[in-house]
Design a protein around this motif. Structure first.
Motif, PDB file in Angstrom:
ATOM      1  N   LEU A  13      -1.842  12.132  -2.282  1.00 58.18           N
ATOM      2  CA  LEU A  13      -1.794  11.405  -1.025  1.00 58.18           C
ATOM      3  C   LEU A  13      -1.733  12.385   0.139  1.00 58.18           C
ATOM      4  O   LEU A  13      -1.160  13.466   0.023  1.00 58.18           O
ATOM      5  CB  LEU A  13      -0.555  10.501  -0.982  1.00 58.18           C
ATOM      6  CG  LEU A  13      -0.388   9.480  -2.110  1.00 58.18           C
ATOM      7  CD1 LEU A  13       0.947   8.754  -1.955  1.00 58.18           C
ATOM      8  CD2 LEU A  13      -1.544   8.494  -2.106  1.00 58.18           C
ATOM      9  N   GLU A  17      -0.394   9.040   4.343  1.00 57.09           N
ATOM     10  CA  GLU A  17      -0.339   8.060   3.258  1.00 57.09           C
ATOM     11  C   GLU A  17       1.020   8.075   2.567  1.00 57.09           C
ATOM     12  O   GLU A  17       1.584   7.016   2.256  1.00 57.09           O
ATOM     13  CB  GLU A  17      -1.446   8.353   2.246  1.00 57.09           C
ATOM     14  CG  GLU A  17      -2.849   8.027   2.757  1.00 57.09           C
ATOM     15  CD  GLU A  17      -3.940   8.577   1.857  1.00 57.09           C
ATOM     16  OE1 GLU A  17      -5.083   8.117   1.981  1.00 57.09           O
ATOM     17  OE2 GLU A  17      -3.645   9.473   1.021  1.00 57.09           O
ATOM     18  N   ALA A  18       1.546   9.272   2.337  1.00 58.54           N
ATOM     19  CA  ALA A  18       2.873   9.371   1.703  1.00 58.54           C
ATOM     20  C   ALA A  18       3.937   8.770   2.605  1.00 58.54           C
ATOM     21  O   ALA A  18       4.839   8.054   2.139  1.00 58.54           O
ATOM     22  CB  ALA A  18       3.194  10.836   1.394  1.00 58.54           C
ATOM     23  N   ARG A  21       3.761   5.003   2.414  1.00 58.92           N
ATOM     24  CA  ARG A  21       4.308   4.456   1.155  1.00 58.92           C
ATOM     25  C   ARG A  21       5.828   4.494   1.153  1.00 58.92           C
ATOM     26  O   ARG A  21       6.471   3.586   0.627  1.00 58.92           O
ATOM     27  CB  ARG A  21       3.760   5.265  -0.038  1.00 58.92           C
ATOM     28  CG  ARG A  21       4.286   4.814  -1.383  1.00 58.92           C
ATOM     29  CD  ARG A  21       3.833   3.393  -1.713  1.00 58.92           C
ATOM     30  NE  ARG A  21       4.487   2.861  -2.892  1.00 58.92           N
ATOM     31  CZ  ARG A  21       5.645   2.206  -2.903  1.00 58.92           C
ATOM     32  NH1 ARG A  21       6.291   1.986  -1.748  1.00 58.92           N
ATOM     33  NH2 ARG A  21       6.163   1.745  -4.021  1.00 58.92           N
ATOM     34  N   ALA A  53       0.957  11.522  -6.027  1.00 56.12           N
ATOM     35  CA  ALA A  53       1.196  10.091  -5.830  1.00 56.12           C
ATOM     36  C   ALA A  53       2.325   9.578  -6.722  1.00 56.12           C
ATOM     37  O   ALA A  53       3.134   8.740  -6.295  1.00 56.12           O
ATOM     38  CB  ALA A  53      -0.092   9.307  -6.104  1.00 56.12           C
ATOM     39  N   GLU A  57       5.723   7.731  -5.512  1.00 53.64           N
ATOM     40  CA  GLU A  57       6.113   6.413  -6.020  1.00 53.64           C
ATOM     41  C   GLU A  57       7.525   6.453  -6.597  1.00 53.64           C
ATOM     42  O   GLU A  57       8.329   5.535  -6.397  1.00 53.64           O
ATOM     43  CB  GLU A  57       5.115   5.947  -7.090  1.00 53.64           C
ATOM     44  CG  GLU A  57       3.730   5.607  -6.564  1.00 53.64           C
ATOM     45  CD  GLU A  57       3.761   4.413  -5.622  1.00 53.64           C
ATOM     46  OE1 GLU A  57       4.675   3.575  -5.723  1.00 53.64           O
ATOM     47  OE2 GLU A  57       2.853   4.311  -4.768  1.00 53.64           O
ATOM     48  N   ALA A  60       9.975   6.584  -3.778  1.00 57.80           N
ATOM     49  CA  ALA A  60      10.060   5.266  -3.141  1.00 57.80           C
ATOM     50  C   ALA A  60      10.891   4.305  -3.987  1.00 57.80           C
ATOM     51  O   ALA A  60      11.683   3.511  -3.471  1.00 57.80           O
ATOM     52  CB  ALA A  60       8.657   4.702  -2.923  1.00 57.80           C
TER      53      ALA A  60
END
Length: 415
Positions: A13, A17-18, A21, A53, A57, A60
């Motif tokens: 990413l 983008e990161a 997210r 990515a 994730e 997150a």
């Protein structure tokens, strides 16, 4: 943000983008990198960074935005830079043993990795001509008796004035500043040896500013390792000063200036100069006993001994002594240092700290007494930048302790 590539690689990413997210600002993504919570990699073409990515994730899912608040005061800092284990006698940069890093990589490589999470073998820091010229002119205008620290502080201010974009606190801009400022500081010091070459490591350039002696491979390895080992040591006084400055959103030059000011105290960076003079006296008088006796008789501490965090020997000292053992020219100074430790041990339970090891290097290499302090300042600049990156991602002006008033109670008569 100017650091976004056109498209990330498969499974990776971009910064934006990161950030999307994770639900945070792009600057916070870099803070997660500086804390070791994410790893980054330079994007194709060298523009910006990309992130795994799956790592994003996972972060997150752990709730990156929902970190529990620290108990107690805001002055208890979260930091992912350095962990000190006083019981084991080790310290770690981003979870990696600092002494092992010093044995494997150079200063610029470790600094870059500490800032970005990416190891760039062979990386070299270079100063733009305008910053270098400004620093040299400012340092050269000082009185002849000025110290290396005087010159470094003047150079930091001058380099700042030469950079009209210094107030850009985006992570990429801060890193560009750091990569330019550190060699500008070194270049502001008067050269004692041969001229620099473009491919020279920072350690080679610094050596020529500290001594006219030609370096052998072993001595240069000691200097390089010392630079790495001194990059950071948790929240020392100078690092705390830099975090306060960064909390007020001071630009990186001002952050480093704050650190340089705190470092100049005799109980911090200047301590190696006291150890240098002591070792020179031990060599002159033929043994440590009379020198240590003079310190004890006058109630002065023996320089280069003891550390408030370590019960035994400072691991930085141990690593440097092991390297100095391989340098024949360091033999007399190293023997004098060990004599000081053994002599003092008859009276008190103290061990060598990094200042004593720096003194061995400076005495053996024909450096001035202030050389260790200059080495300390250059090395620690990388750590101050790492802490500034963390602090820029925190709430502004959070470092505002409340004073406990002890003066006369109002209302007093008008003087």
């Amino acid at each position: 943000m100017s650091d976004q590539p056109a498209a990330a690689e498969p499974g990776r990413l971009t910064t934006r983008e990161a950030a999307g997210r994770l639900g945070v600002k792009p600057e916070t993504v870099y803070a997660y990198v500086s804390r070791g919570q994410l790893s980054s990699r330079r994007a194709p073409g060298g523009r910006g960074s990309t992130f795994d990515a799956a790592e994003v994730e996972a972060l997150a899912a752990r709730g990156a935005r929902r970190e529990p608040p620290l108990s107690g005061s805001d002055l208890a800092f979260r930091t992912g830079v350095t962990l000190i284990d006083p019981d084991a006698g080790h310290y770690y940069f981003r979870g990696v043993d600092a002494t092992e890093l010093a044995g494997r990589y150079g200063y610029e490589e470790v600094a870059e990795w500490l800032w970005t999470g990416t190891l760039r073998p062979g990386v070299r820091f270079t100063a733009p001509p305008e910053a270098l010229e400004a620093g040299r002119r400012a340092a050269g205008a000082l009185p002849v008796h000025s110290t290396a620290m005087d010159r470094l502080r003047a150079a930091a201010v001058a380099a700042s004035a030469a950079d009209p974009l210094r107030f850009d606190l985006s992570p990429d801009a801060v890193l560009r500043t750091a990569r330019a400022l550190i060699p500008a500081l070194v270049g502001s010091l008067p050269a004692e040896g041969a001229r620099d070459a473009d491919a020279d490591r920072l350690a080679q350039r610094l050596w020529r500013r500290l001594t006219a002696h030609e370096p052998d491979e072993g001595s240069l390895a000691v200097l390089e390792a010392a630079l790495v080992l001194l990059i950071d040591h948790d929240l020392a006084a100078s690092t705390l000063a830099t975090r306060v400055a960064a909390s007020a959103r001071a630009h990186p030059y001002a952050v480093v200036s704050a650190g340089l000011g705190a470092l100049e105290g005799p109980l911090h960076g200047a301590a190696s100069g006291l150890a240098h003079r002591m070792l020179a006296e031990v060599l002159e008088r033929g043994g440590a006993a009379p020198v240590v006796a003079d310190h004890l008789r006058s109630g002065r501490r023996v320089p280069g001994l003891g550390h408030r965090l370590y019960r035994g020997e400072d691991p930085r000292a141990g690593a440097l002594f092991a390297l100095l053992d391989r340098v024949p020219a360091a033999g007399p100074a190293l023997a004098a240092a060990r004599d000081v430790v053994a002599t003092t041990a008859r009276h008190t339970d103290l061990y060598a700290n990094v200042d004593l090891a720096l003194a061995v290097l400076s005495v053996a290499s024909g450096m001035r007494a202030e050389a260790g302090e200059a080495l300390f300042a250059v090395a620690r600049t990388a750590g101050w930048i790492a802490h500034a990156l963390e602090e820029y991602a925190e709430r502004p002006l959070r470092l505002r302790p409340r004073g406990q008033y002890t003066g006369p109670q109002p209302a007093q008569p008008l003087p």
